[in-house]
Design an enzyme around this catalytic site. Structure first.
Site, PDB file in Angstrom:
ATOM      1  N   TYR A 146       0.887  -1.313   0.061  1.00 44.08           N
ATOM      2  CA  TYR A 146       0.009  -0.008  -0.035  1.00 44.08           C
ATOM      3  C   TYR A 146       0.749   1.346  -0.019  1.00 44.08           C
ATOM      4  CZ  TYR A 146      -3.851  -3.264   1.000  1.00 44.08           C
ATOM      5  OH  TYR A 146      -4.894  -3.993   1.114  1.00 44.08           O
ATOM      6  N   ASP A 208      -1.271 -11.467   9.227  1.00 44.66           N
ATOM      7  CA  ASP A 208      -0.372 -12.432   8.600  1.00 44.66           C
ATOM      8  C   ASP A 208       0.958 -12.443   9.078  1.00 44.66           C
ATOM      9  OD1 ASP A 208      -2.216 -13.733   6.342  1.00 44.66           O
ATOM     10  OD2 ASP A 208      -2.790 -11.902   6.672  1.00 44.66           O
ATOM     11  N   HIS A 446       4.439  -7.138  -3.634  1.00 44.98           N
ATOM     12  CA  HIS A 446       2.927  -7.285  -3.702  1.00 44.98           C
ATOM     13  C   HIS A 446       2.510  -6.023  -3.884  1.00 44.98           C
ATOM     14  CE1 HIS A 446       2.800 -11.239  -1.035  1.00 44.98           C
ATOM     15  NE2 HIS A 446       1.860 -11.287  -2.004  1.00 44.98           N
ATOM     16  N   TYR A 527     -11.340  -1.059  -0.093  1.00 52.43           N
ATOM     17  CA  TYR A 527     -11.368  -0.570   1.574  1.00 52.43           C
ATOM     18  C   TYR A 527      -9.990   0.218   1.707  1.00 52.43           C
ATOM     19  CZ  TYR A 527      -7.832  -3.936   4.008  1.00 52.43           C
ATOM     20  OH  TYR A 527      -6.788  -4.306   4.576  1.00 52.43           O
ATOM     21  N   ARG A 528      -8.862   0.017   0.738  1.00 50.04           N
ATOM     22  CA  ARG A 528      -7.586   0.647   1.146  1.00 50.04           C
ATOM     23  C   ARG A 528      -6.953   0.265  -0.021  1.00 50.04           C
ATOM     24  NH1 ARG A 528      -4.468  -2.993   5.582  1.00 50.04           N
ATOM     25  NH2 ARG A 528      -2.623  -1.591   5.937  1.00 50.04           N
TER      26      ARG A 528
HETATM   27  C1  EUG Z   1      -3.859  -9.261   3.460  1.00 49.86           C
HETATM   28  C2  EUG Z   1      -4.755  -9.083   4.063  1.00 49.86           C
HETATM   29  C3  EUG Z   1      -5.480  -7.704   4.171  1.00 49.86           C
HETATM   30  C4  EUG Z   1      -4.922  -6.884   3.333  1.00 49.86           C
HETATM   31  C5  EUG Z   1      -3.654  -7.254   2.611  1.00 49.86           C
HETATM   32  C6  EUG Z   1      -3.193  -8.384   2.845  1.00 49.86           C
HETATM   33  C7  EUG Z   1      -3.253 -10.464   3.658  1.00 49.86           C
HETATM   34  C8  EUG Z   1      -2.477 -11.290   2.657  1.00 49.86           C
HETATM   35  C9  EUG Z   1      -7.476  -8.224   5.129  1.00 49.86           C
HETATM   36  O1  EUG Z   1      -6.714  -7.407   4.590  1.00 49.86           O
HETATM   37  O2  EUG Z   1      -5.197  -5.434   3.076  1.00 49.86           O
HETATM   38  C10 EUG Z   1      -2.040 -12.372   2.934  1.00 49.86           C
END
Ligand code: EUG
Length: 606
Positions: A146, A208, A446, A527-528
């Site tokens: 992000y 995570d 990512h 959402y983001r």
């Molecule tokens: C993840 C989960 C998110 C996000 C970016 C990555 C998980 C990755 C629930 O939000 O915004 C495995």
């Protein structure tokens, strides 16, 4: 094998979570880091010129920074002239966005400073107003996917609050709540609770990866997996430095002597807290977080659905289980291939001419791993007898509508299975396992495409189909997960690209822009999103001619008349920036602000 169900975790709760010695947020690589030698070499061969912010010359910036060094102390202000080393998850660079999607030299700060406390944050804000220098605060800088630690406007001064403001200020054991500073990470909060002897009774919610800031993630409205997975929903009370340098406390904290700052979310009159999330309206310096009391047991399980088309029925079964709170955590449904990407690399599959994994090849691996086209991970909380009854009820619900659903508990799967990892983080124990996914392709970066979905099969199904088709058209695999809340889901699509491959980066950027437009065309919003995409996403929130952005701009102009705090964050630009070409709408490889060729070659010694 004995069943794994138990309070906490049968193998125990570790006191410390191992991590490499170079774990940290760095302007210069740590001497143990694998990139240390390279960064030294590049720094001598090719010292980067410092980016100069709008409205400044090299000379005026130099003067301003010398003034800041006087305020904070010379050692706490450093120029960002270091090489742009991407590092890894553990070594977060302060120099740039390590998961860059534009030119890595685009979103770069001119300097980084390290205020020691709220008063120094306030002084830095007053300094920024005096010199009209844009500033960009961050907690830890791991907002990876992000924008990482990067500012939106070139030449902004980054305030790294994580380095010196990293204390757990209070733990109220009886009320299960804590007060923290921006630099408290999931992993350090976990270890702190262990160190004061309450780590078995009070759990944290870990996402995570646990290297991020507890406060920063909640302020970006991130999500984890326990019953407290909606991080923002579990914050309680905050302290904020406004864009003109005043210090406020919200909720009951706004009353001198109140004992309820971390006990009651509201105060008197308007409730401000939400305007300090994903925004540029203030710098949060302290925040309360609720802690999860040990629920007396956790049972995790995985369900595998055989067919891609089963997604619809699966979500229809899950919705009532969520609304009625039969399932107590934030469970997830993820594509079988996304699940497999933890164990495999893309080279393990047969690809079509676009570079997309062939369905037959994915199917073969899914069979080998004993999973399904989609897999469901969930956690049930409480004593074993209670969770067993719930587990049996849940199995019945799925079998009625998807008869071939396969269920697994920990004792049914091999040692390297993700379900064991899932048991750890649903029990509030940090792990680094998610980093395995980075091996999917070389130089993996990512980008998350993260639209919100209704918690129903129809919306989930149409989104998965629409986004999968678009991504495959651009040569990317759709690697989707639905993180399931009570009434809505975060549909997070892990968009992986090789950041050293300029052509692939360009394709990834074009693809995610197309996805944002596709989503908006059916009334689906993110959402983001990544810094480079925030203008585009903000514009899709367009009800009543974009009334919400007009309101945001009114707030911005009132709170930040000099426009110094995070210009451009979430598409909100201060009045002096609006319509001057700062917005990024697509097609550009870097922002419109070309490097000031003068640059800045200075040492910051008076
Ligand atoms: C993840 C989960 C998110 C996000 C970016 C990555 C998980 C990755 C629930 O939000 O915004 C495995």
């Amino acid at each position: 094998m004995a069943p794994f169900v138990s309070t906490a975790l049968p193998e125990g709760r570790p006191k410390k979570i191992e991590r490499p010695p170079w774990h940290g947020t760095c302007l210069y690589q740590h001497e143990t880091s694998p990139w240390f030698e390279e960064s030294l070499r590049l720094a001598t061969e090719n010292r980067r010129k410092v980016a100069v912010p709008p409205g400044h010359t090299a000379k005026s910036l130099e003067e301003a920074l010398l003034d800041l060094a006087n305020i904070l102390g010379q050692e706490w202000v450093k120029l960002n002239d270091v090489p742009l080393i991407d590092g890894d998850y553990h070594a977060v660079p302060l120099s740039h966005d390590s998961y860059h999607i534009l030119d890595p030299g685009d979103f770069v700060a001119s300097a980084v400073c390290w205020p020691a406390n709220t008063e120094e944050v306030s002084k830095t804000v007053v300094w920024a107003n005096k010199w009209k220098v844009p500033i960009w605060p961050l907690s830890i800088g791991r907002n990876l996917g992000y924008g990482g630690s990067a500012p939106r406007v070139r030449g902004s001064v980054v305030l790294d609050l994580g380095r010196r403001m990293n204390k757990v200020l209070n733990v109220d054991v009886e009320n299960a709540v804590c007060l923290i500073e921006p630099g408290v990470q999931y992993v350090t909060l976990y270890e702190y609770l262990q160190s004061i002897g309450v780590g078995n009774d009070l759990w944290i919610d870990v996402p995570d990866l646990p290297g991020g800031s507890v406060m920063g993630n909640a302020l970006d409205r991130g999500v984890g997996y326990t019953p407290y997975g909606d991080h923002w929903a579990h914050h309680i009370g905050m302290e904020v430095v406004t864009p003109t340098g005043e210090i406020i406390r919200t909720g009951m904290g706004s009353m001198e002597g109140s004992e309820c700052w971390q006990l009651f979310r509201y105060g008197f009159g308007p409730h401000q807290d939400g305007i300090f999330t994903q925004s540029n309206f203030g710098i949060v310096t302290k925040m309360g977080m609720e802690l999860l009391p040990n629920p007396g047991g956790v049972r995790v399980f995985m369900a595998a659905f055989p067919k891609y088309a089963d997604l619809h029925e699966a979500i229809e079964v899950i919705r009532p289980l969520m609304i009625r709170k039969v399932i107590g955590n934030v469970p997830m449904v993820r594509l079988g291939l996304q699940d497999a990407s933890l164990y495999k690399t893309r080279d393990d599959f047969e690809l079509d001419e676009r570079g997309v994994v062939k369905p037959e090849s994915a199917q073969k691996v899914i069979e080998e791993l004993n999973t399904g086209a989609w897999v469901f991970y969930a956690a049930l909380y409480g004593p074993d007898e209670v969770t067993l009854a719930k587990y049996q009820y849940i199995q019945e619900q799925f079998h009625r509508r998807i008869p071939n659903t396969k269920f697994y508990q920990r004792e049914d799967v091999p040692e390297n299975h993700y379900l064991h990892n899932y048991a750890r983080f649903t029990t509030g124990i940090p792990t680094w396992r998610e980093l395995d996914r980075m091996k999917w392709i070389p130089n993996a970066a990512h980008l998350f495409f993260a639209p919100l979905s209704a918690n129903n099969g129809k919306d989930a199904g149409r989104q998965a189909n629409m986004f999968r088709a678009r991504m495959e058209e651009y040569g990317f695999n759709y690697l989707g997960t639905f993180f399931i809340g009570t009434r809505a889901m975060h549909h997070v699509i892990s968009f992986m690209y090789n950041r050293k491959d300029v052509a692939e980066k360009k394709k990834a950027l074009a693809c995610i822009r197309a996805l944002i437009a596709d989503a908006a065309s059916i009334g689906v919003g993110e959402y983001r999103t990544h810094l480079a995409l925030q203008d585009q996403v903000a514009k899709t929130y367009n009800w009543n001619n974009g009334a919400i952005m007009k309101f945001n701009e009114q707030l911005k102009d009132a709170l930040d008349p000099n426009g110094i705090l995070q210009p451009g964050r979430s598409g909100i630009w201060p009045k002096d920036y609006r319509g001057k070409g700062f917005e990024l709408w697509g097609g550009e490889e870097r922002s419109n602000l070309v490097e000031n060729q003068d640059g800045l070659n200075l040492t910051l010694t008076p």
